[in-house]
Design an enzyme around this catalytic site. Sequence first.
Site, PDB file in Angstrom:
ATOM      1  CE1 TYR A   1      -3.110   3.281   0.648  1.00 28.97           C
ATOM      2  CE2 TYR A   1      -1.729   3.254   2.272  1.00 28.97           C
ATOM      3  CZ  TYR A   1      -2.517   3.699   1.613  1.00 28.97           C
ATOM      4  OH  TYR A   1      -3.323   4.825   1.785  1.00 28.97           O
TER       5      TYR A   1
ATOM      6  CG  HIS B   1      -4.923  13.729  -1.331  1.00 26.79           C
ATOM      7  ND1 HIS B   1      -4.847  13.161  -3.074  1.00 26.79           N
ATOM      8  CD2 HIS B   1      -5.366  13.369  -0.922  1.00 26.79           C
ATOM      9  CE1 HIS B   1      -5.247  12.100  -2.520  1.00 26.79           C
ATOM     10  NE2 HIS B   1      -5.340  11.537  -1.591  1.00 26.79           N
TER      11      HIS B   1
ATOM     12  CG  ASN C   1       0.280   9.750   5.443  1.00 21.14           C
ATOM     13  OD1 ASN C   1      -0.642   9.120   6.186  1.00 21.14           O
ATOM     14  ND2 ASN C   1      -1.291   9.616   4.885  1.00 21.14           N
TER      15      ASN C   1
ATOM     16  CE1 TYR D   1     -13.920  34.437  45.322  1.00 24.56           C
ATOM     17  CE2 TYR D   1     -15.333  33.503  43.913  1.00 24.56           C
ATOM     18  CZ  TYR D   1     -15.340  33.599  45.842  1.00 24.56           C
ATOM     19  OH  TYR D   1     -16.138  33.488  45.942  1.00 24.56           O
TER      20      TYR D   1
ATOM     21  NE  ARG E   1     -10.315  36.178  48.025  1.00 21.27           N
ATOM     22  CZ  ARG E   1     -11.248  35.931  48.508  1.00 21.27           C
ATOM     23  NH1 ARG E   1     -11.492  35.263  49.451  1.00 21.27           N
ATOM     24  NH2 ARG E   1     -12.972  36.385  48.250  1.00 21.27           N
TER      25      ARG E   1
ATOM     26  CG  PHE F   1      -3.290   9.186   9.334  1.00 18.55           C
ATOM     27  CD1 PHE F   1      -4.379   8.926   9.297  1.00 18.55           C
ATOM     28  CD2 PHE F   1      -2.130   7.550   8.444  1.00 18.55           C
ATOM     29  CE1 PHE F   1      -5.398   7.852   9.866  1.00 18.55           C
ATOM     30  CE2 PHE F   1      -2.731   6.731   9.010  1.00 18.55           C
ATOM     31  CZ  PHE F   1      -4.574   6.658   8.896  1.00 18.55           C
TER      32      PHE F   1
ATOM     33  CD  GLU G   1      -9.028   9.083   4.876  1.00 19.46           C
ATOM     34  OE1 GLU G   1     -10.003  10.009   4.771  1.00 19.46           O
ATOM     35  OE2 GLU G   1      -8.136   9.063   3.867  1.00 19.46           O
TER      36      GLU G   1
END
Length: 496
Positions: free
Chosen positions: A51, A81, A193, A278, A281, A327, A412
């Site tokens: 792959y 991409h 990637n 506050y 403090r 990834f 995914e």
Amino acid sequence: MIHLDGHSLTAPLLARIAAGEGVTLDEGALALVAENRAVVDRIVAEGRTVYGINTGFGQFATVVIAPDQLQQLQLNLIRSHAAGVGEALPKDQTRALMAARINCLLKAHSGIRPEPIHLLTECLNRDVVPVVPSQGSVGASGDLAPLAHMALLLVGEGLAWSSERQIPGGEALAQAGLQPVTLQAKEGLALINGTQLITSLGNLAVEKFTRLAGLADEIAALSLEALRGTRAAFDPRIHAARPHPGQIAVATRMRELLGATSAIADSHQDCHRVQDAYSLRCIPQVHGVTRDALHFAGAILERELNSATDNPMIFTDTQESRSGGNFHGQYPAFACDVLAIAAADLASISERRQERLVNPAYSDLPAFLTQNGGLESGFMMAHVTSAALVSEMKGLAHPACVDTIPTSAGKEDHVSMGPIAARKLLRAVDALEQVLAIEARMALEGLRIIGLAPAEGLQPLMDCLSKACAPWADRVMFEEVNKALGALRTYEESRS
């Protein structure tokens, strides 16, 4: 020149690269990169189906690609991409992205040749910066779209910056005397990637936020003096009884800044007030947890900056390729979301101190810090601006990493949305800086009205602000805030 070796990059170093410093590459790391590449060449030569090397990607992982199409496969991957949209990242953020990816590739698990790394480095050092759209990544399988836009430059395509103009990437390379590369098996995937968009932006935010967190303590101490607050809440015994590291550190810092007393403290010894609000403090408790958040999230982001985030990963020792999930951007996404919450809370307590500075119901200072109320509005709208910024920051504090939309035909099925977390964190940190500048300017005016010297430890900051900002009479407020902001930056630079 900053040395990159895949192991020792930090947020401050990344910020320096983003600002324009060049980089050198570790020769030992490059030798490991070459050895790692030999594994890929062996896989291709032996005709094994692996792959990312000789298959399609994602849902197309079962499609085997012929040897004579492997170069085209990698080029197609980069082109398809590069699907980003929206405003381009500023050049400094893109430079950080490039450096982060170089550092990742030097981990020697990507299967890439040294040649593309050298070209990316030369682009960085000669300020040949690609145009990278800011939107289009879900943070798993890595920051594919922005890194693909970065990679387009290396093959002579896409766009690059020339001054403020965008020009074709090939033209930008030619102007710098550089030649594009032809990507070999695995190299397109090796370039895109990973989590480098989330990680680079997150580390830039950490570097700035860390400085602001320290500055916030000093500004809070200025406000405490202007409001005639007590030092009693910073007693070390109180904080030793609840030993959170950040709380103890901030309480210690407040004692250092304020000392045992000052002319202002002496002036209200017999005021019979026992406790402050506050926002005064609880400075150690609120500012302290911000420090602890920075320590927690900063460690994650720095580890990520020096991690291999590829898939598949190539292991030289066993001559293997293994698919995994490095990834996935959940680690840096989570860290960025934690820091956005911390920034919002630090700004929120600053805004509450500002309310006390401008509201005469809470102090003995005149309304809106002007002696000519009615004719002048003083800091009325400066506080409104802080309120607006803090409200916006509360929206930015909503975590991005709890959302997910499955992509790639369900392959995914859980993604991090980390780039959204990183981009909104940068916005939050910028807003925090503005809020703190407004508080600093208000505290300066309050101290001028009192007419007594604050604690000695606050004098350097007081002097820097005083040089930039004249005593108040109604004038253009945004210019005044910008002067205070510039003074704070000058003060920080003088101490670095």
